[in-house]
Every structure is written in structure tokens, then in C-alpha cells.
Design a protein around this motif. Structure first.
Motif, PDB file in Angstrom:
ATOM      1  N   UNK A  32       0.924  -1.033  -0.200  1.00 43.08           N
ATOM      2  CA  UNK A  32       0.015   0.029   0.238  1.00 43.08           C
ATOM      3  C   UNK A  32       0.842   1.068  -0.042  1.00 43.08           C
ATOM      4  N   UNK A  33       1.011   1.966  -1.154  1.00 40.59           N
ATOM      5  CA  UNK A  33       1.889   3.270  -1.254  1.00 40.59           C
ATOM      6  C   UNK A  33       1.337   4.499  -0.406  1.00 40.59           C
ATOM      7  N   UNK A  34       1.437   4.395   0.936  1.00 42.24           N
ATOM      8  CA  UNK A  34       0.925   5.440   1.877  1.00 42.24           C
ATOM      9  C   UNK A  34       1.460   6.817   1.249  1.00 42.24           C
ATOM     10  N   UNK A  35       2.808   6.884   0.722  1.00 42.57           N
ATOM     11  CA  UNK A  35       3.169   8.274   0.444  1.00 42.57           C
ATOM     12  C   UNK A  35       2.465   8.765  -0.864  1.00 42.57           C
ATOM     13  N   UNK A  36       1.578   7.745  -1.615  1.00 42.92           N
ATOM     14  CA  UNK A  36       0.866   8.247  -2.839  1.00 42.92           C
ATOM     15  C   UNK A  36      -0.522   8.374  -2.194  1.00 42.92           C
ATOM     16  N   UNK A  37      -0.982   8.081  -1.190  1.00 42.83           N
ATOM     17  CA  UNK A  37      -2.096   8.036  -0.307  1.00 42.83           C
ATOM     18  C   UNK A  37      -3.211   7.090  -0.803  1.00 42.83           C
ATOM     19  N   UNK A  38      -2.426   5.961  -1.214  1.00 42.96           N
ATOM     20  CA  UNK A  38      -3.391   4.768  -1.309  1.00 42.96           C
ATOM     21  C   UNK A  38      -4.085   4.186  -0.330  1.00 42.96           C
ATOM     22  N   UNK A  39      -3.666   4.536   0.944  1.00 42.82           N
ATOM     23  CA  UNK A  39      -4.476   4.027   2.205  1.00 42.82           C
ATOM     24  C   UNK A  39      -5.834   4.703   2.241  1.00 42.82           C
ATOM     25  N   UNK A  40      -5.860   5.835   1.516  1.00 45.05           N
ATOM     26  CA  UNK A  40      -7.127   6.927   1.588  1.00 45.05           C
ATOM     27  C   UNK A  40      -7.918   6.351   0.226  1.00 45.05           C
ATOM     28  N   UNK A  41      -7.491   5.527  -0.715  1.00 46.54           N
ATOM     29  CA  UNK A  41      -8.292   5.202  -1.957  1.00 46.54           C
ATOM     30  C   UNK A  41      -9.485   4.529  -1.652  1.00 46.54           C
ATOM     31  N   UNK A  42     -10.619   4.698  -2.406  1.00 44.46           N
ATOM     32  CA  UNK A  42     -11.667   3.835  -2.228  1.00 44.46           C
ATOM     33  C   UNK A  42     -11.618   2.402  -2.167  1.00 44.46           C
ATOM     34  N   UNK A  43     -10.616   1.890  -2.963  1.00 48.50           N
ATOM     35  CA  UNK A  43     -10.489   0.389  -2.927  1.00 48.50           C
ATOM     36  C   UNK A  43      -9.929   0.092  -1.500  1.00 48.50           C
ATOM     37  N   UNK A  44      -8.897   0.859  -0.902  1.00 50.36           N
ATOM     38  CA  UNK A  44      -8.411   0.328   0.391  1.00 50.36           C
ATOM     39  C   UNK A  44      -9.357   0.600   1.515  1.00 50.36           C
ATOM     40  N   UNK A  45     -10.229   1.646   1.407  1.00 53.72           N
ATOM     41  CA  UNK A  45     -11.205   1.960   2.574  1.00 53.72           C
ATOM     42  C   UNK A  45     -12.221   0.791   2.339  1.00 53.72           C
ATOM     43  N   UNK A  46     -12.334   0.293   1.151  1.00 56.00           N
ATOM     44  CA  UNK A  46     -13.326  -0.695   1.207  1.00 56.00           C
ATOM     45  C   UNK A  46     -12.699  -2.003   1.941  1.00 56.00           C
ATOM     46  N   UNK A  47     -11.383  -2.022   1.976  1.00 58.33           N
ATOM     47  CA  UNK A  47     -10.749  -3.185   2.931  1.00 58.33           C
ATOM     48  C   UNK A  47     -10.787  -3.029   4.227  1.00 58.33           C
ATOM     49  N   UNK A  48     -10.093  -1.496   4.711  1.00 55.76           N
ATOM     50  CA  UNK A  48     -10.334  -1.414   6.048  1.00 55.76           C
ATOM     51  C   UNK A  48     -10.828   0.169   5.910  1.00 55.76           C
ATOM     52  N   UNK A  49     -11.746   0.443   6.366  1.00 52.91           N
ATOM     53  CA  UNK A  49     -12.358   1.701   6.634  1.00 52.91           C
ATOM     54  C   UNK A  49     -11.568   2.804   7.636  1.00 52.91           C
ATOM     55  N   UNK A  50     -10.756   2.418   8.100  1.00 57.59           N
ATOM     56  CA  UNK A  50     -10.051   2.791   9.030  1.00 57.59           C
ATOM     57  C   UNK A  50      -8.777   3.729   8.143  1.00 57.59           C
ATOM     58  N   UNK A  51      -8.499   3.071   7.219  1.00 56.27           N
ATOM     59  CA  UNK A  51      -7.586   3.492   6.182  1.00 56.27           C
ATOM     60  C   UNK A  51      -5.978   3.266   6.852  1.00 56.27           C
ATOM     61  N   UNK A  52      -6.055   2.300   7.498  1.00 54.66           N
ATOM     62  CA  UNK A  52      -4.636   1.878   8.303  1.00 54.66           C
ATOM     63  C   UNK A  52      -4.114   0.764   7.653  1.00 54.66           C
ATOM     64  N   UNK A  53      -2.877   0.232   7.681  1.00 50.39           N
ATOM     65  CA  UNK A  53      -2.146  -0.894   7.558  1.00 50.39           C
ATOM     66  C   UNK A  53      -1.929  -1.177   9.150  1.00 50.39           C
ATOM     67  N   UNK A  54      -1.570  -2.505   9.406  1.00 48.29           N
ATOM     68  CA  UNK A  54      -1.917  -3.811   8.754  1.00 48.29           C
ATOM     69  C   UNK A  54      -3.137  -4.172   8.736  1.00 48.29           C
ATOM     70  N   UNK A  55      -3.354  -4.901   7.468  1.00 50.92           N
ATOM     71  CA  UNK A  55      -4.553  -5.746   7.412  1.00 50.92           C
ATOM     72  C   UNK A  55      -4.347  -7.083   6.931  1.00 50.92           C
ATOM     73  N   UNK A  56      -4.759  -7.923   7.429  1.00 51.12           N
ATOM     74  CA  UNK A  56      -4.741  -9.518   7.162  1.00 51.12           C
ATOM     75  C   UNK A  56      -5.977 -10.123   6.419  1.00 51.12           C
ATOM     76  N   UNK A  57      -6.057 -10.624   5.392  1.00 51.71           N
ATOM     77  CA  UNK A  57      -7.259 -11.419   4.959  1.00 51.71           C
ATOM     78  C   UNK A  57      -6.760 -12.863   4.851  1.00 51.71           C
ATOM     79  N   UNK A  58      -7.740 -13.444   5.511  1.00 52.74           N
ATOM     80  CA  UNK A  58      -7.681 -15.125   5.379  1.00 52.74           C
ATOM     81  C   UNK A  58      -8.930 -15.513   4.595  1.00 52.74           C
ATOM     82  N   UNK A  59      -9.112 -15.764   3.249  1.00 50.74           N
ATOM     83  CA  UNK A  59     -10.172 -15.771   2.581  1.00 50.74           C
ATOM     84  C   UNK A  59     -11.067 -14.828   2.672  1.00 50.74           C
TER      85      UNK A  59
END
Ligand SMILES: N[C@@H](CCC(=O)N[C@@H](CS)C(=O)NCC(=O)O)C(=O)O
Length: 220
Positions: A32-59
Motif C-alpha cells: 500500500x503506497x501510503x506516500x501516494x495516499x493509497x490508504x485513502x483510496x476507495x479501494x483500500x477503504x473498502x478493505x479497511x475503513x480506518x485507512x490503516x495498515x496492517x490488514x490481514x485477509x484470510x479468505x
């Protein structure tokens, strides 16, 4: 389906990243390229609405928060040694992990992004200065823990080999340089410990993937 970790180089996602390397099974590492603001992108916010890493997905399951992620990994792979086996040692490792997460980490936030705490440059400079003072005191306490572990015959906070608590300690010691605090001369035992943790193969693999080194140029 392999586990998937969303990470940003050098951030706290290094902790589960090293844990996954300790487990030693294939996993997907999603940058996740934070310096490019990817953690605030709609795609990432759909994964974690908090806009933070880490996120683990298991299935289909999504897990956030370092403590939850690493305890989950430990439950999946009890033989990987992510936490000590013995009950009290395990409890104290989780105690230190919680302290790193809720005290050391949050103090660093005041150094690195004081704008999250107060408005105005003068106030932010004051928050940063206070944060640096607090962080130095916390590094002192971390060094005390390292020295106590060695006195008890353990090379690492986790015991004879590194675990999650060492991965977090390595992360925050590295941050001390990013925060322009450079405690190396002041805390040689702490840096000796950080070097030993960083030299472990699992830590090396994770740091290589993140393209980071233990010693970093100060950012603030
Ligand atoms: N308490 C959270 C902390 C997560 C956190 O602070 N992540 C930082 C990186 S170290 C982040 O994603 N910051 C981006 C932001 O908050 O905008 C955890 O344990 O996972």
C-alpha cells in the motif's frame, strides 16, 4: 488460498510481516503506497475503513489491529513460536506487545504527525518536542526489558528466538531514528538488541521485501 497482508514499508505492518516470515508458509504481500495516499483510496477503504495498515485477509475474513492479527496467526500456527509457549512468559509477551501498541506507538505518532493532535505550527512543534521526550523515556524502559531478558538468559524478549514482541520492538527502535532521536550512543544495549533481531532471517526477508534498513535517515 494464501493469507494476504496489506503493508506499507517501515510502518507497524512490519510486525505481522515478520510474523508471516517466521511462519514460513507462502503468503501474499500487498504493498500500500501510503506516500501516494493509497490508504485513502476507495479501494483500500473498502478493505479497511480506518485507512490503516496492517490488514490481514484470510479468505473472506478481514482482520485489523496488530494484536488481533498476530494472535490469530499464532493460533493458526502454534508451532511457529510467535509467542512464548509457557503461560506466564506468553502473558508477559502480550503485555509488552500491548504496551508497544498503545503507548510507544501512539507516542511516536505525536513526533511523526503532531498535526493529528493539534492545529497550528507552534502547538505542533510543542507536541513534537514533548513526544520526543516521552519517546526517549519509553526507549529507556524498552532497554530495561531487553537487559532483564538477557539477565534471565534470553537473547530476545520472546525468549531464545524472536517472536512478535521482538518484531514490534525492532520497528519502534528503527522509528526512533526516523524521529530524529538517534538514541544509539545513549542506548547501546538497545541497538545491539535491534541489530540482533534485524539479523534474523525472517526479519531480513521482511525488511528486504519492504526495502528498508535498520538505520534510516531522520524524517522529522
Ligand atoms: N492500532 C493499530 C495501529 C495501526 C496504525 O497506526 N497504522 C499506521 C501505520 S503504522 C497507518 O496505517 N497510518 C495511516 C493513517 O492512520 O492514516 C494496529 O494495531 O494495527
Amino acid at each position: 488460498m494464501p493469507l494476504k497482508l496489506y503493508y506499507a514499508p517501515g510502518t507497524c505492518s512490519l510486525v505481522p510481516h515478520i510474523a508471516l516470515e517466521l511462519i514460513g508458509q507462502p503468503f501474499e504481500a500487498q504493498l500500500v503506497k501510503m506516500h501516494k495516499g493509497e490508504h485513502r483510496s476507495p479501494e483500500f477503504l473498502a478493505v479497511n475503513p480506518a485507512g490503516q495498515v496492517p490488514v490481514l485477509q484470510d479468505g473472506d475474513e478481514t482482520i485489523t489491529q496488530i494484536i488481533a492479527i498476530t494472535l490469530y496467526l499464532d493460533a493458526l500456527h502454534p508451532q511457529a513460536g510467535l509467542f512464548p509457549q509457557e503461560l506466564l512468559a506468553r502473558t508477559h509477551a502480550i503485555e509488552t506487545l500491548a504496551w508497544l501498541n498503545n503507548t510507544v506507538h501512539t507516542t511516536f505518532n505525536r513526533v511523526f504527525k503532531p498535526e493529528g493532535a493539534v492545529d497550528g505550527e507552534e502547538m505542533q512543534a510543542a507536541v513534537r518536542a514533548k513526544g520526543k521526550q516521552g519517546y526517549a523515556a519509553l526507549m529507556e524502559r524498552l532497554q530495561d526489558k531487553v537487559v532483564a531478558a538477557r539477565a534471565a538468559g534470553n537473547d530476545y524478549l520472546n525468549g531464545a528466538s524472536i517472536g512478535v514482541v521482538d518484531a514490534y520492538a525492532l520497528t519502534v527502535i528503527r522509528w526512533s531514528q526516523l524521529g530524529g532521536m538517534v538514541p544509539e550512543q545513549q542506548w547501546p544495549q538497545l541497538w545491539d538488541y535491534a541489530e540482533r533481531v534485524a539479523a534474523q532471517p525472517a526479519a531480513q526477508r521482511a525488511m528486504e521485501r519492504e526495502r528498508i534498513r535498520l538505520r534510516a535517515q531522520p524524517l522529522v
